[in-house]
Design an enzyme around this catalytic site. Structure first.
Site, PDB file in Angstrom:
ATOM      1  N   HIS A 125      80.948 -20.822 -63.715  1.00 28.80           N
ATOM      2  CA  HIS A 125      80.317 -20.008 -64.754  1.00 28.80           C
ATOM      3  C   HIS A 125      81.370 -19.050 -65.297  1.00 28.80           C
ATOM      4  O   HIS A 125      81.688 -18.034 -64.687  1.00 28.80           O
ATOM      5  CB  HIS A 125      79.138 -19.243 -64.170  1.00 28.80           C
ATOM      6  CG  HIS A 125      78.263 -18.602 -65.211  1.00 28.80           C
ATOM      7  ND1 HIS A 125      78.681 -18.398 -66.513  1.00 28.80           N
ATOM      8  CD2 HIS A 125      76.989 -18.126 -65.156  1.00 28.80           C
ATOM      9  CE1 HIS A 125      77.707 -17.826 -67.199  1.00 28.80           C
ATOM     10  NE2 HIS A 125      76.676 -17.658 -66.396  1.00 28.80           N
ATOM     11  N   CYS A 142      76.777 -13.955 -70.972  1.00 24.37           N
ATOM     12  CA  CYS A 142      77.223 -15.350 -70.906  1.00 24.37           C
ATOM     13  C   CYS A 142      76.768 -16.195 -72.089  1.00 24.37           C
ATOM     14  O   CYS A 142      76.955 -17.410 -72.093  1.00 24.37           O
ATOM     15  CB  CYS A 142      76.823 -15.984 -69.584  1.00 24.37           C
ATOM     16  SG  CYS A 142      75.164 -15.621 -69.025  1.00 24.37           S
ATOM     17  N   LYS A 159      78.703 -26.486 -65.451  1.00 21.92           N
ATOM     18  CA  LYS A 159      79.108 -25.353 -64.611  1.00 21.92           C
ATOM     19  C   LYS A 159      79.323 -25.787 -63.161  1.00 21.92           C
ATOM     20  O   LYS A 159      80.009 -25.108 -62.398  1.00 21.92           O
ATOM     21  CB  LYS A 159      78.061 -24.232 -64.660  1.00 21.92           C
ATOM     22  CG  LYS A 159      78.025 -23.430 -65.953  1.00 21.92           C
ATOM     23  CD  LYS A 159      77.013 -22.295 -65.855  1.00 21.92           C
ATOM     24  CE  LYS A 159      77.006 -21.443 -67.125  1.00 21.92           C
ATOM     25  NZ  LYS A 159      76.354 -22.123 -68.252  1.00 21.92           N
ATOM     26  N   GLU A 175      64.682 -22.864 -67.059  1.00 23.86           N
ATOM     27  CA  GLU A 175      65.269 -23.715 -68.098  1.00 23.86           C
ATOM     28  C   GLU A 175      64.574 -25.067 -68.145  1.00 23.86           C
ATOM     29  O   GLU A 175      64.321 -25.609 -69.227  1.00 23.86           O
ATOM     30  CB  GLU A 175      66.768 -23.893 -67.874  1.00 23.86           C
ATOM     31  CG  GLU A 175      67.435 -24.660 -69.004  1.00 23.86           C
ATOM     32  CD  GLU A 175      68.947 -24.606 -68.991  1.00 23.86           C
ATOM     33  OE1 GLU A 175      69.572 -25.003 -69.999  1.00 23.86           O
ATOM     34  OE2 GLU A 175      69.529 -24.161 -67.966  1.00 23.86           O
ATOM     35  N   PHE A 200      72.140 -12.830 -69.356  1.00 30.19           N
ATOM     36  CA  PHE A 200      71.541 -11.589 -68.874  1.00 30.19           C
ATOM     37  C   PHE A 200      71.237 -10.714 -70.088  1.00 30.19           C
ATOM     38  O   PHE A 200      71.970 -10.708 -71.080  1.00 30.19           O
ATOM     39  CB  PHE A 200      72.518 -10.847 -67.962  1.00 30.19           C
ATOM     40  CG  PHE A 200      72.482 -11.278 -66.522  1.00 30.19           C
ATOM     41  CD1 PHE A 200      71.579 -12.221 -66.067  1.00 30.19           C
ATOM     42  CD2 PHE A 200      73.359 -10.719 -65.606  1.00 30.19           C
ATOM     43  CE1 PHE A 200      71.547 -12.609 -64.735  1.00 30.19           C
ATOM     44  CE2 PHE A 200      73.336 -11.098 -64.273  1.00 30.19           C
ATOM     45  CZ  PHE A 200      72.432 -12.044 -63.827  1.00 30.19           C
ATOM     46  N   HIS A 257      72.292 -24.613 -69.596  1.00 33.98           N
ATOM     47  CA  HIS A 257      72.896 -23.380 -69.088  1.00 33.98           C
ATOM     48  C   HIS A 257      73.133 -23.532 -67.590  1.00 33.98           C
ATOM     49  O   HIS A 257      74.191 -23.182 -67.091  1.00 33.98           O
ATOM     50  CB  HIS A 257      71.990 -22.187 -69.392  1.00 33.98           C
ATOM     51  CG  HIS A 257      72.598 -20.871 -69.049  1.00 33.98           C
ATOM     52  ND1 HIS A 257      73.811 -20.457 -69.564  1.00 33.98           N
ATOM     53  CD2 HIS A 257      72.188 -19.883 -68.222  1.00 33.98           C
ATOM     54  CE1 HIS A 257      74.110 -19.261 -69.069  1.00 33.98           C
ATOM     55  NE2 HIS A 257      73.144 -18.897 -68.249  1.00 33.98           N
TER      56      HIS A 257
END
Length: 403
Positions: A331, A162, A326, A305, A390, A294
Site C-alpha cells: 500500500h 490513499c 497491493k 468494498e 481514510f 482498493h
C-alpha cells in the site's frame, strides 16, 4: 469534449524500477513484500514492507539536485522521465506552456522533516537543514517535474490520503478532455519508510505482521509500500497525429465523500464513486470486465468494498474479475492509485489480469472472483480502478481498451 488516451507510463516500485519490470513481476504473482531494510525495525511490531530495491540516487541525479530532493520527489521525477520517454514527446515552447502536471502525495518529504526533528529533540541541535521546507513540501515532486522538463502549465499536488494520485489522474483527465490542457503528466509518489511514520501506523493496529492477503479469510492488515507511477495523458487526435502509440483510453472519473467516519469505511461513498465513473464514461456496468480493487487486506475494507461492488453491479458482480495488486506492491498510500492505474492500463493493453497474491482461503464476506494467486489471460473491454481513502474520500478511474 476530447477523447483522452494514455501514451506513456513510468513506474518505480517494490516490483521493479520501471514499468516493464513492474508488469512482469505482477503477472508472475511476485510479491515485493519483504523485511524492511532502510529502517531499524527492532522497535516495531511489524517487520515487513514493500521497499524499492537497488535504487541509487546518484545514478539518476547530480549531487546538487539530490540535496534539494527528498526520496519521494526523486521517485516522482524518475517515473515521469520514463513515462515521457515512452510517449515520445517532442517539446515545443507552446506545449511546455500549456501542459499540466497533477500529482498526488499524502506524506510528501517526511524524511527531511523527521531528520530535522531528530536533530532538534534528540541531539539537542538548535537548527535544522536550511532546505527542510522545500524538501518536505508535498508539491515538491510536481515542482521538480516542472523544472526538469521546463513545463509551465497548470501544476499542483493533491493530498487526499490513499486516494491522492487517483484524484490527481482524474483531475488531469478532466482537464485534457475539456481542452483546458492539451496534455498532462499525472500520477503520484510516496516514501513512507521512516521510524516515526511507521510507529504511527503501528499505533493504528492495521498493519500485518506477515504479508498482505486481500480478500482472504486469513487477512491481517495492510503492508506499506513506496514508489511512484506517472502517466502521460493527451487527446486521441493529438496522439494519432504525431504517431504515438496509445496504451489505453481513460474514459471516466468518479469521486465522492462518505461523510461518515474518519477511518471506518461505509458502502455508500464507494458505490456513488463507481456509479459516477460509469456515468462519466458512458459505460454500462456490463461493459466492465475487471476491477483493480482498493483491496487493503484489512477486515473492514475488503468486506465493505465487496458489498459496494455488489451494490453497484448487481448480478454482473458474479461475472467480474477483481484483484488487489497491493498484495504485491504494498500500500503505497498517495502513490497507490497511480500504481494501480498503470496495472489497469497494462491489463487492458496485454489482455492479462493480475492476480491477488498471497491468497489462502475464500471469505464468505468477500464473495467475488478475486483472481487468486495466478494471473489470468483474459481480454476485457473496460475496467475500473478503485481508491478509497481514510477520511472517507473515494476516487474511481475508468479505462477502456483500444482493441
Amino acid at each position: 469534449m476530447h477523447r483522452v488516451v494514455v501514451t506513456g507510463t513510468g513506474v518505480i516500485s517494490a516490483l521493479g524500477n520501471n514499468a516493464s519490470s513492474f508488469w512482469q513481476s505482477m503477472i508472475s504473482g511476485t510479491s515485493g513484500i519483504r523485511e524492511i531494510t532502510s529502517v531499524d525495525v527492532s522497535q516495531l511490531r511489524f517487520k515487513n514492507g514493500a521497499e524499492v530495491l537497488n535504487y541509487v540516487p546518484e545514478e539518476h541525479f547530480a549531487l546538487r539536485d539530490i540535496d534539494m530532493m527528498d526520496r519521494f520527489a526523486q521517485f516522482a521525477v524518475v517515473a515521469a522521465r520514463e513515462a515521457i520517454a515512452e510517449a515520445g514527446i517532442e517539446w515545443t515552447p507552446e506545449l511546455r506552456e500549456t501542459t499540466a502536471i497533477v500529482t498526488g502525495s499524502c506524506l510528501g518529504g517526511r524524511s527531511a522533516e523527521e531528520s530535522g526533528y531528530w536533530e532538534l529533540f534528540h541531539n539537542g541541535k538548535n537548527r535544522v537543514h536550511p532546505y527542510t521546507i522545500p524538501l518536505g513540501m508535498s508539491n515538491a515532486g510536481t515542482s521538480h517535474i516542472s523544472m526538469q522538463f521546463g513545463i509551465e502549465g497548470p501544476a499542483y499536488n493533491i493530498s487526499t490520503a490513499c486516494a491522492s494520485s487517483a484524484h490527481a489522474i482524474g483531475d488531469a483527465f478532466w482537464m485534457v478532455r475539456s481542452g483546458v490542457a492539451p496534455m498532462a503528466i499525472a500520477g503520484g509518489s510516496e516514501a513512507p519508510f521512516l521510524l516515526g511514520g511507521l510507529k504511527a501506523w503501528e499505533a493504528m493496529r492495521v498493519v500485518s505482521k506477515d504479508t498482505c492477503r486481500p480478500f482472504s479469510a486469513e487477512r491481517s492488515g495492510l503492508v506499506l509500500g513506496e514508489g511512484a507511477a506517472m502517466l502521460v495523458l493527451e487527446t486521441l487526435e493529438a496522439a494519432l497525429a504525431r504517431g504515438a502509440r496509445p496504451l489505453a483510453e481513460i474514459v471516466g472519473f468518479g469521486m465522492s465523500a462518505d461523510a461518515a467516519h474518519i477511518t471506518q469505511p461505509v458502502t455508500k461513498g464507494p458505490v456513488r464513486a463507481m456509479r459516477m465513473a460509469l456515468r462519466d464514461a458512458n459505460l454500462a456496468p456490463e461493459q466492465i470486465g475487471y476491477i483493480n480493487a482498493h483491496g487493503t487486506a484489512t477486515e473492514a475494507n475488503d468486506r465493505i468494498e465487496t458489498a459496494a461492488i455488489r451494490d453497484t453491479f448487481g448480478t454482473h458482480a458474479d461475472k467480474l474479475a477483481v484483484s488487489s495488486t497491493k498484495s504485491m506492491h504494498g500500500h503505497a498510500l498517495g502513490a497507490a492509485g497511480a500504481l494501480e492505474a498503470v496495472a489497469s492500463i497494462l491489463s487492458l493493453r496485454h489482455g492479462i489480469l493480475p492476480p491477488t497474491a498471497n491468497f489462502l482461503t475464500a471469505d464468505a464476506a468477500c464473495n467475488l472472483d478475486v483472481i487468486p494467486n495466478r494471473a489470468r489471460a483474459t481480454a476485457v473491454e473496460a475496467c475500473l480502478s478503485n481508491s478509497f481513502a481514510f477520511g472517507g474520500l473515494n476516487a474511481v478511474l475508468a479505462f477502456k481498451s483500444l482493441g
